[in-house]
Design an enzyme around this catalytic site. Structure first.
Site, PDB file in Angstrom:
ATOM      1  NE  ARG A  31      -5.182   4.700  -8.252  1.00 21.31           N
ATOM      2  CZ  ARG A  31      -4.529   3.691  -8.773  1.00 21.31           C
ATOM      3  NH1 ARG A  31      -4.542   2.518  -8.186  1.00 21.31           N
ATOM      4  NH2 ARG A  31      -3.849   3.840  -9.880  1.00 21.31           N
ATOM      5  CG  ASN A  36      -0.878   5.358  -0.854  1.00 18.67           C
ATOM      6  OD1 ASN A  36      -1.778   4.978  -1.587  1.00 18.67           O
ATOM      7  ND2 ASN A  36      -1.052   5.536   0.438  1.00 18.67           N
ATOM      8  CD  GLU A  70      -2.977  -0.927  -0.024  1.00 14.96           C
ATOM      9  OE1 GLU A  70      -3.245   0.210  -0.456  1.00 14.96           O
ATOM     10  OE2 GLU A  70      -3.460  -1.968  -0.511  1.00 14.96           O
TER      11      GLU A  70
END
Length: 143
Positions: free
Chosen positions: A104, A50, A46
């Site tokens: 997203r 990002n 993650e």
């Protein structure tokens, strides 16, 4: 003695899986449970995603993955040098995304927080983002 590693790679989507594999290989030396490896891999995934998606967009850049491991905990940093985050508190809210048109979920920081013991984010517009995550990787025996 603590063991450390640092890896710099291009902010490309295919390197997210590479970062997961590297952190898994690094953790193996302290013999963590499969559950802990899975949780750390997800959090790193993650954080790296990002950085790739939000820090640079189409222009590309670089991401740095650092980890320090001792007998019972790991400290992981994922750093980018991209556009930064104007409002960290807002960005960390579940379902918030700066790219709603891109499908997203806005759950990246929430997932990091759910799988790690501690997550800190330092960022400012134009100066990149540093995500620091900590997790106990070994349980101590109760005496």
């Amino acid at each position: 003695m603590n063991n450390q590693m640092e890896l710099t790679f291009s902010a490309l989507a295919q390197n997210e899986a590479f970062a997961r594999m590297v952190i898994s290989a690094f953790l193996v030396q302290v013999n963590p449970t499969l559950s802990i490896i899975s949780e750390v891999r997800t959090a790193v995934s993650e954080a790296v995603t990002n950085a790739i998606v939000h820090a640079y967009g189409e222009q590309g850049g670089r991401v740095v993955l650092r980890a320090e491991l001792d007998e019972d905990k790991v400290v992981i940093e994922v750093e980018d040098f991209g556009r930064g985050i104007a409002n960290i508190e807002k960005a960390m809210q579940p379902f918030y995304t700066s790219q709603p048109d891109e499908e997203r979920t806005g759950m990246g920081f929430s997932l990091m927080q759910s799988f790690m013991d501690d997550v800190k984010v330092v960022s400012a517009p134009g100066s990149g983002t540093l995500v620091t995550m900590k997790k106990r990787v070994q349980e101590h025996d109760a005496d």
